[in-house]
Design an enzyme around this catalytic site. Structure first.
Site, PDB file in Angstrom:
ATOM      1  CG  HIS A  32      23.447  42.082  30.042  1.00 57.89           C
ATOM      2  ND1 HIS A  32      25.055  41.247  30.351  1.00 57.89           N
ATOM      3  CD2 HIS A  32      24.227  43.424  29.858  1.00 57.89           C
ATOM      4  CE1 HIS A  32      26.010  41.662  29.789  1.00 57.89           C
ATOM      5  NE2 HIS A  32      25.589  43.627  29.642  1.00 57.89           N
ATOM      6  CG  HIS A 265      25.425  36.932  30.827  1.00 56.50           C
ATOM      7  ND1 HIS A 265      25.911  37.795  30.679  1.00 56.50           N
ATOM      8  CD2 HIS A 265      24.726  36.362  32.402  1.00 56.50           C
ATOM      9  CE1 HIS A 265      25.898  38.604  31.709  1.00 56.50           C
ATOM     10  NE2 HIS A 265      26.132  37.911  33.009  1.00 56.50           N
ATOM     11  CD  GLU A 419      42.244  51.120  52.112  1.00 55.39           C
ATOM     12  OE1 GLU A 419      43.478  51.070  53.665  1.00 55.39           O
ATOM     13  OE2 GLU A 419      42.140  49.724  51.916  1.00 55.39           O
ATOM     14  CG  HIS A 481      52.785  53.124  52.392  1.00 56.30           C
ATOM     15  ND1 HIS A 481      53.194  52.359  52.397  1.00 56.30           N
ATOM     16  CD2 HIS A 481      52.004  53.343  53.803  1.00 56.30           C
ATOM     17  CE1 HIS A 481      52.355  51.107  53.644  1.00 56.30           C
ATOM     18  NE2 HIS A 481      51.839  51.681  54.270  1.00 56.30           N
TER      19      HIS A 481
END
Length: 683
Positions: A32, A265, A419, A481
């Site tokens: 890049h 890019h 999280e 869960h």
């Protein structure tokens, strides 16, 4: 404010960075070039005027931290010019096998690289961890006249980083914590791989960060406005109670024929483009990797300033040691990465007859026992403190003092329901040094942070995940869960320890090994339901990752191997089979990774040839064929209900396991022939 003073070599240095970026990527035919060319001016201003670091000692503890969250070639070029252990030949070997310049910066691999970046948003979030570490250690160790811990964290990031959710989580945390030593420079070039950002990213970034509680600024003409860049950083340093985001308007691939387009890019510049670039800046057009001697000399002087700053700090640290010997000794130990001698003597030990306790509660007992002996422990939870049991009683929360909720010397961190942000911040805390971080959530939701866990394993960050509610045994919350496939995902991750302790001694062993494993992250899978203390378990045995919990005299008919909450069920099943005259060995295997690291002789003594081996676990059975001949576990998702009834529904009972044991014994007796341990392989 010290006014910006232009230097005669500013432009030539920036042009050198741009030309090297074009050459580095072209030589590799991969990479890049656009962002390094667009950010060259910002990098030069930052390193030449602000960033405090010593290339001759890249691990000097008091250095400023720099994170390049959105690229790599730019960082390699700057490190080379400054005299880090990165030669021109290393730049020429960009993205080649075993080079010091891999496709994205890698921690522990390239001198001067603070964290592994590449997956977007991770580096930015690691930088938040750095800033938290600095604030915590400064509040803990600094004294009047002795700012021993006093560094900035600078991070470059791009549009892609800002689109990733992990960066939003971390940015929100940083704003709440008022981390004034964190300064982020956002490369606003309006280009991603798909083209102009207006196809997907049209939000007002500055307003978003203002809402997070950040100081924000904007610099126009970021490719040539050196004074604007300088002044924005100066202003950011003045803001002590907020992190800062500087939006830097740049042109991607500045100087290229394709500047400002997505074509520059992620693809090398064509040869004629590189030639015209060098002609425009007055460099030899056909000479690759050209660095003017005066640029090397300038960067050498910048490096000398860093070495001088280190010598001043070391002298201050010596004086600090004379006035505050206890704090000096403690910080010195932690900087070296050494653990206090004898800390493991604090680990709880259990015996048969002690009360049955959930392993999440056993984990809390360990943390409470070692908290005072290991002051580097810095823990938290993703809004599940009362479920994870990660907070030691009377601990102080890490909070901005003005909040009235705690202070920055506090050792307990409230991550909120974030999280992934927590995981990436934990990695930054570990990489900063002098801190041993842990974080809690339900085991199933460690999956939310899988990107950060993977980078921890790849980088060798010592991070401990306290992952409670580890199976269908959590009961009523049901399949959403209850982890079924989670364990095998993380067990398949290299350099990651997954522990599933079956009782108190095994929980202590899990912490023992996790805390001693200085370059490996760990996940401790802990039960919600109570587990009995097992006869035959010890910390020393469990610390080998697997051991014989119950042995028999003579030749066994069957070995049953299990982990965690199922071990006691297996012990019950073994008792039923024994009453029928069968000889049953029981093996507990709390950590596959640690068991695999033992000698072949030891492993074969645990899972030996001669009789079939049956594995039992309340997870997917994938992977258990490495340790057993027959496997019993879950074939689908769990179920909602009281945990004992959920276990009964899926056949995880002593009676059913005993029946499966009988079937296994009968099958292998009829089959005949030698039963060879599954551990015996060609290679």
């Amino acid at each position: 404010m010290v006014a910006f003073t232009p230097e005669p070599l500013d432009l030539k240095s920036i042009d050198t960075i741009r030309a090297l970026a074009a050459d580095v990527v072209a030589k590799a035919n991969s990479g890049h070039p656009g962002a390094p060319m667009g950010l060259a001016a910002a990098a030069h201003v930052l390193w030449s005027r602000f960033l405090k670091a010593n290339p001759k000692d890249s691990k000097w503890f008091a250095r400023d931290r720099f994170v390049l969250s959105n690229g790599c070639a730019l960082q390699y070029i700057i490190l080379h010019l400054l005299g880090y252990k990165l030669t021109l030949d290393d730049l020429k070997a960009f993205r080649q096998v075993d080079s010091k310049t891999p496709g994205h910066p890698e921690y522990h691999h390239t001198d001067g690289v603070e964290v592994t970046t590449g997956p977007l948003g991770q580096g930015f979030s690691n930088a938040v961890g750095f800033a938290i570490a600095e604030a915590h250690l400064a509040a803990t160790f600094n004294k009047e006249g002795f700012n021993i811990v006093d560094n900035y964290t600078y991070v470059f990031l791009g549009d892609g980083c800002l689109m990733e959710g992990v960066a939003s989580e971390a940015a929100s945390i940083a704003g709440h914590q008022r981390l004034g030593k964190l300064i982020a420079i956002y490369d606003d070039n309006h280009i991603t791989i798909d083209g102009d950002t207006n196809v997907a990213f049209t939000e007002d970034v500055l307003k978003r960060f203002e809402a997070y509680g950040w100081h924000v600024a904007e610099v126009k003409n970021g490719n040539s406005n050196y004074e604007g860049i300088y002044n924005a950083i100066i202003e950011a340093q003045k803001v002590k109670d907020k992190p800062s985001l500087i939006k830097l308007e740049t042109i991607i691939g500045y100087g290229s024929k394709q500047q400002g387009t997505h074509g520059v890019h992620g693809s090398p510049l064509k040869k004629d483009d590189i030639v015209q670039l060098k002609q425009a800046i007055g460099f030899p057009p056909e000479e690759s990797f050209f660095v003017p001697r005066e640029v090397y000399d300038l960067y050498g002087k910048i490096a000398e300033k860093g070495a001088f700053a280190q010598s001043k700090w070391e002298a201050l640290f010596v004086e600090y040691g004379k006035k505050f010997p206890n704090e000096y000794a403690e910080l010195s130990r932690r900087i070296k990465g050494e653990l206090p001698q004898g800390w493991e003597q604090k680990l709880p030990v259990y015996k048969v007859g002690d009360p049955a306790v959930a392993s999440r509660k056993l984990s809390e007992t360990v943390l409470t026992a070692i908290h005072g002996t290991l002051p580097e422990l810095f823990g938290g939870s993703a809004d599940l403190t009362g479920s994870n049991l990660t907070r030691v009683k009377n601990d102080v929360d890490f909070q901005p003092p003005s909040s009235g909720l705690g202070n920055h010397a506090g050792r307990y961190f409230r991550y909120g329901v974030r999280e992934h942000g927590m995981g990436a911040i934990l990695n930054g805390l570990s990489a900063y040094g002098a801190i041993l971080p842990y974080g809690g959530t339900f085991f199933n939701f460690v999956s939310y942070a899988a990107g950060a866990v993977r980078l921890a394993a790849l980088s060798g960050h010592q991070v401990i995940w306290v992952a409670t509610h580890d199976s269908i045994g959590l009961g009523e919350d049901g399949p959403t869960h209850q982890p079924v496939e989670t364990a095998i995902h993380f067990r398949a991750t290299p350099n990651l320890q997954v522990w599933r302790p079956a009782d108190g001694n095994e929980t202590s062993a899990a912490y023992l090994v996790a805390i001693n494993s200085r370059t490996t992250p760990s996940i401790l899978c802990l039960s919600r339901q109570n587990l009995p203390q097992l006869e035959g378990s010890t910390i020393a045995k469990a610390a080998k990752g697997g051991y014989v919990l119950h042995e028999v005299e003579g030749k066994e008919d069957l070995t049953i191997v299990s982990t965690g909450s199922e071990v006691s069920i297996v012990v019950e099943a073994a008792g039923k089979l024994s009453s029928d005259g069968l000889k049953i060995r029981v093996v507990s295997l709390p950590s596959w990774e640690i068991f695999d690291a033992q000698s072949q002789e030891y492993r074969l003594s645990v899972l030996r040839s001669g009789a079939p081996i049956l594995s039992v676990e309340a997870y997917s059975t994938i992977g258990w064929e490495r340790y057993s001949h027959e496997q019993f576990g879950l074939k689908g998702w769990g179920s909602s209900g009281p945990y004992d009834k959920v276990y009964a529904k899926f056949g995880l009972t002593g009676s059913n396991i005993a029946e499966l044991g009988k079937k296994t014994i009968e099958f292998y007796r009829k089959k005949g022939g030698e039963v060879v341990s599954p551990l015996i392989k060609a290679f």
